[in-house]
Design a protein around this motif. Structure first.
Motif, PDB file in Angstrom:
ATOM      1  N   PRO A  30      -1.260   4.390  -8.104  1.00 50.85           N
ATOM      2  CA  PRO A  30      -2.304   3.941  -9.036  1.00 50.85           C
ATOM      3  C   PRO A  30      -1.714   3.519 -10.388  1.00 50.85           C
ATOM      4  O   PRO A  30      -0.768   4.133 -10.890  1.00 50.85           O
ATOM      5  CB  PRO A  30      -3.206   5.174  -9.180  1.00 50.85           C
ATOM      6  N   GLY A  31      -2.286   2.444 -10.921  1.00 51.64           N
ATOM      7  CA  GLY A  31      -1.808   1.912 -12.195  1.00 51.64           C
ATOM      8  C   GLY A  31      -0.527   1.103 -12.054  1.00 51.64           C
ATOM      9  O   GLY A  31       0.195   0.908 -13.022  1.00 51.64           O
ATOM     10  N   TRP A  32      -0.249   0.644 -10.850  1.00 50.94           N
ATOM     11  CA  TRP A  32       0.954  -0.153 -10.576  1.00 50.94           C
ATOM     12  C   TRP A  32       2.232   0.611 -10.917  1.00 50.94           C
ATOM     13  O   TRP A  32       3.196   0.070 -11.439  1.00 50.94           O
ATOM     14  CB  TRP A  32       0.915  -1.490 -11.331  1.00 50.94           C
ATOM     15  N   THR A  33       2.247   1.885 -10.600  1.00 54.57           N
ATOM     16  CA  THR A  33       3.423   2.714 -10.832  1.00 54.57           C
ATOM     17  C   THR A  33       4.318   2.661  -9.593  1.00 54.57           C
ATOM     18  O   THR A  33       3.855   2.880  -8.474  1.00 54.57           O
ATOM     19  CB  THR A  33       3.005   4.176 -11.110  1.00 54.57           C
ATOM     20  N   ALA A  34       5.586   2.386  -9.814  1.00 58.12           N
ATOM     21  CA  ALA A  34       6.552   2.316  -8.715  1.00 58.12           C
ATOM     22  C   ALA A  34       7.032   3.714  -8.337  1.00 58.12           C
ATOM     23  O   ALA A  34       7.171   4.577  -9.211  1.00 58.12           O
ATOM     24  CB  ALA A  34       7.738   1.445  -9.116  1.00 58.12           C
ATOM     25  N   PRO A  35       7.326   3.945  -7.062  1.00 56.47           N
ATOM     26  CA  PRO A  35       7.844   5.249  -6.640  1.00 56.47           C
ATOM     27  C   PRO A  35       9.344   5.357  -6.930  1.00 56.47           C
ATOM     28  O   PRO A  35       9.992   4.367  -7.294  1.00 56.47           O
ATOM     29  CB  PRO A  35       7.598   5.238  -5.133  1.00 56.47           C
ATOM     30  N   GLN A  36       9.876   6.524  -6.734  1.00 55.57           N
ATOM     31  CA  GLN A  36      11.321   6.695  -6.794  1.00 55.57           C
ATOM     32  C   GLN A  36      11.937   5.938  -5.613  1.00 55.57           C
ATOM     33  O   GLN A  36      11.412   6.008  -4.493  1.00 55.57           O
ATOM     34  CB  GLN A  36      11.696   8.179  -6.703  1.00 55.57           C
ATOM     35  N   PRO A  37      13.024   5.215  -5.817  1.00 55.56           N
ATOM     36  CA  PRO A  37      13.611   4.429  -4.723  1.00 55.56           C
ATOM     37  C   PRO A  37      13.912   5.253  -3.464  1.00 55.56           C
ATOM     38  O   PRO A  37      13.647   4.801  -2.353  1.00 55.56           O
ATOM     39  CB  PRO A  37      14.899   3.864  -5.346  1.00 55.56           C
ATOM     40  N   ASP A  79      12.425   7.938  -2.409  1.00 53.69           N
ATOM     41  CA  ASP A  79      11.160   8.295  -1.754  1.00 53.69           C
ATOM     42  C   ASP A  79      10.612   7.113  -0.960  1.00 53.69           C
ATOM     43  O   ASP A  79      10.141   7.269   0.163  1.00 53.69           O
ATOM     44  CB  ASP A  79      10.117   8.747  -2.781  1.00 53.69           C
ATOM     45  N   PHE A  80      10.680   5.917  -1.550  1.00 45.12           N
ATOM     46  CA  PHE A  80      10.169   4.734  -0.855  1.00 45.12           C
ATOM     47  C   PHE A  80      11.028   4.419   0.367  1.00 45.12           C
ATOM     48  O   PHE A  80      10.502   4.112   1.433  1.00 45.12           O
ATOM     49  CB  PHE A  80      10.109   3.535  -1.801  1.00 45.12           C
ATOM     50  N   ARG A  81      12.334   4.514   0.240  1.00 45.01           N
ATOM     51  CA  ARG A  81      13.207   4.259   1.405  1.00 45.01           C
ATOM     52  C   ARG A  81      12.899   5.226   2.539  1.00 45.01           C
ATOM     53  O   ARG A  81      12.857   4.833   3.695  1.00 45.01           O
ATOM     54  CB  ARG A  81      14.683   4.349   1.002  1.00 45.01           C
ATOM     55  N   ALA A  82      12.670   6.498   2.202  1.00 44.58           N
ATOM     56  CA  ALA A  82      12.347   7.482   3.243  1.00 44.58           C
ATOM     57  C   ALA A  82      11.024   7.133   3.923  1.00 44.58           C
ATOM     58  O   ALA A  82      10.903   7.236   5.153  1.00 44.58           O
ATOM     59  CB  ALA A  82      12.292   8.882   2.639  1.00 44.58           C
ATOM     60  N   GLU A  83      10.051   6.706   3.134  1.00 46.98           N
ATOM     61  CA  GLU A  83       8.757   6.333   3.711  1.00 46.98           C
ATOM     62  C   GLU A  83       8.889   5.096   4.599  1.00 46.98           C
ATOM     63  O   GLU A  83       8.342   5.049   5.698  1.00 46.98           O
ATOM     64  CB  GLU A  83       7.733   6.090   2.599  1.00 46.98           C
ATOM     65  N   VAL A  84       9.646   4.107   4.144  1.00 42.23           N
ATOM     66  CA  VAL A  84       9.842   2.895   4.945  1.00 42.23           C
ATOM     67  C   VAL A  84      10.613   3.213   6.221  1.00 42.23           C
ATOM     68  O   VAL A  84      10.302   2.681   7.295  1.00 42.23           O
ATOM     69  CB  VAL A  84      10.532   1.791   4.121  1.00 42.23           C
ATOM     70  N   ALA A  85      11.596   4.079   6.139  1.00 43.88           N
ATOM     71  CA  ALA A  85      12.346   4.469   7.341  1.00 43.88           C
ATOM     72  C   ALA A  85      11.407   5.086   8.371  1.00 43.88           C
ATOM     73  O   ALA A  85      11.505   4.783   9.568  1.00 43.88           O
ATOM     74  CB  ALA A  85      13.467   5.438   6.976  1.00 43.88           C
ATOM     75  N   ALA A  86      10.486   5.929   7.919  1.00 46.97           N
ATOM     76  CA  ALA A  86       9.522   6.540   8.834  1.00 46.97           C
ATOM     77  C   ALA A  86       8.573   5.485   9.413  1.00 46.97           C
ATOM     78  O   ALA A  86       8.253   5.521  10.604  1.00 46.97           O
ATOM     79  CB  ALA A  86       8.736   7.641   8.119  1.00 46.97           C
ATOM     80  N   LEU A  87       8.134   4.559   8.594  1.00 45.94           N
ATOM     81  CA  LEU A  87       7.250   3.488   9.080  1.00 45.94           C
ATOM     82  C   LEU A  87       7.972   2.609  10.099  1.00 45.94           C
ATOM     83  O   LEU A  87       7.420   2.270  11.152  1.00 45.94           O
ATOM     84  CB  LEU A  87       6.756   2.630   7.916  1.00 45.94           C
ATOM     85  N   ALA A  88       9.211   2.231   9.790  1.00 50.64           N
ATOM     86  CA  ALA A  88       9.978   1.365  10.689  1.00 50.64           C
ATOM     87  C   ALA A  88      10.301   2.054  12.010  1.00 50.64           C
ATOM     88  O   ALA A  88      10.468   1.388  13.035  1.00 50.64           O
ATOM     89  CB  ALA A  88      11.258   0.900  10.001  1.00 50.64           C
ATOM     90  N   ALA A  89      10.379   3.385  12.000  1.00 46.13           N
ATOM     91  CA  ALA A  89      10.702   4.134  13.220  1.00 46.13           C
ATOM     92  C   ALA A  89       9.535   4.181  14.206  1.00 46.13           C
ATOM     93  O   ALA A  89       9.725   4.549  15.368  1.00 46.13           O
ATOM     94  CB  ALA A  89      11.136   5.547  12.858  1.00 46.13           C
ATOM     95  N   ARG A 122       0.829  -1.214   0.000  1.00 46.22           N
ATOM     96  CA  ARG A 122       0.000   0.000   0.000  1.00 46.22           C
ATOM     97  C   ARG A 122       0.863   1.264   0.000  1.00 46.22           C
ATOM     98  O   ARG A 122       0.428   2.325  -0.416  1.00 46.22           O
ATOM     99  CB  ARG A 122      -0.945   0.014   1.195  1.00 46.22           C
ATOM    100  N   HIS A 123       2.087   1.152   0.499  1.00 52.27           N
ATOM    101  CA  HIS A 123       2.986   2.306   0.543  1.00 52.27           C
ATOM    102  C   HIS A 123       3.900   2.376  -0.675  1.00 52.27           C
ATOM    103  O   HIS A 123       4.434   3.445  -0.990  1.00 52.27           O
ATOM    104  CB  HIS A 123       3.833   2.259   1.822  1.00 52.27           C
ATOM    105  N   TYR A 124       4.091   1.250  -1.331  1.00 53.91           N
ATOM    106  CA  TYR A 124       4.988   1.218  -2.488  1.00 53.91           C
ATOM    107  C   TYR A 124       4.268   1.614  -3.779  1.00 53.91           C
ATOM    108  O   TYR A 124       4.690   2.538  -4.464  1.00 53.91           O
ATOM    109  CB  TYR A 124       5.602  -0.175  -2.647  1.00 53.91           C
ATOM    110  N   TRP A 125       3.197   0.903  -4.102  1.00 53.76           N
ATOM    111  CA  TRP A 125       2.548   1.086  -5.394  1.00 53.76           C
ATOM    112  C   TRP A 125       1.698   2.338  -5.450  1.00 53.76           C
ATOM    113  O   TRP A 125       1.020   2.679  -4.495  1.00 53.76           O
ATOM    114  CB  TRP A 125       1.699  -0.130  -5.748  1.00 53.76           C
TER     115      TRP A 125
END
Length: 174
Positions: free
Chosen positions: A39-46, A48-58, A34-37
């Motif tokens: 709409p239209g199965w478009t991938a985020p910039q790597p 941006d995704f790492r920053a979001e995951v870092a915030a989630l993991a924190a 839900r945080h990666y994809w």
């Protein structure tokens, strides 16, 4: 146990197990799809995704469902427990095909809006090759980033049932 990471092949039962763990332990549930994809199965910039995951993991507590090997280094050191859902590949393939048929009219709760369930040859190849290609990367990341992390490898329904039963027993005692 406040942070549990659930990984494994598509169709391995990660999302089902993660939801059960979150309910039993009263922890927030994070589906990384839900945080990666987009709409239209478009991938985020790597980045941006790492920053979001870092915030989630924190966050102080979570059950996190998803592989995304490129972010294991951010999640493993924060996790209190790793669960690898690892049934045979034929079972994963069967589950994915059954899920696709069952969800043809309704979206999956672990996918974002605008990303309907899909199955194509590349996805089926990913599942078939998971034991050879992806599982070793997960195990190598554990050895490198969190070698002392408690780890459960669940190969089938009986392992899952035993794991959940043992977890329930532990939680009643504490």
């Amino acid at each position: 146990m406040r942070r549990i990471l659930v990984v494994g092949s598509s169709g391995a039962g990660k999302s089902t197990l993660a939801a059960a763990l979150a309910r039993r332990l009263d922890l927030p549930l994070i589906y990384l799809d839900r945080h990666y994809w987009r709409p239209g199965w478009t991938a985020p910039q790597p980045a941006d995704f790492r920053a979001e995951v870092a915030a989630l993991a924190a966050r102080p507590a979570w059950v996190m469902d998803g592989n995304y090997a490129s972010t294991l280094d951010l999640r493993l050191p924060r996790a209190d427990l790793l669960v690898l859902c690892d049934p045979p590949r034929w079972r994963c393939l069967t589950r994915v095909l059954r899920r696709r048929w069952a969800r043809r009219a309704a979206p999956r709760p672990d996918l974002p809006d605008g990303c309907p369930e899909r199955v194509d040859l590349d996805f089926l190849r990913y599942i078939w090759r998971y034991p050879r290609d992806s599982r070793p990367r997960v195990l190598a990341a554990v050895a490198e980033c969190a070698p002392a992390l408690p780890f459960h490898r669940l190969r089938g329904r009986h392992d899952v049932a035993r794991f959940l039963s043992d977890l329930s027993k532990q939680h009643r005692v504490t």
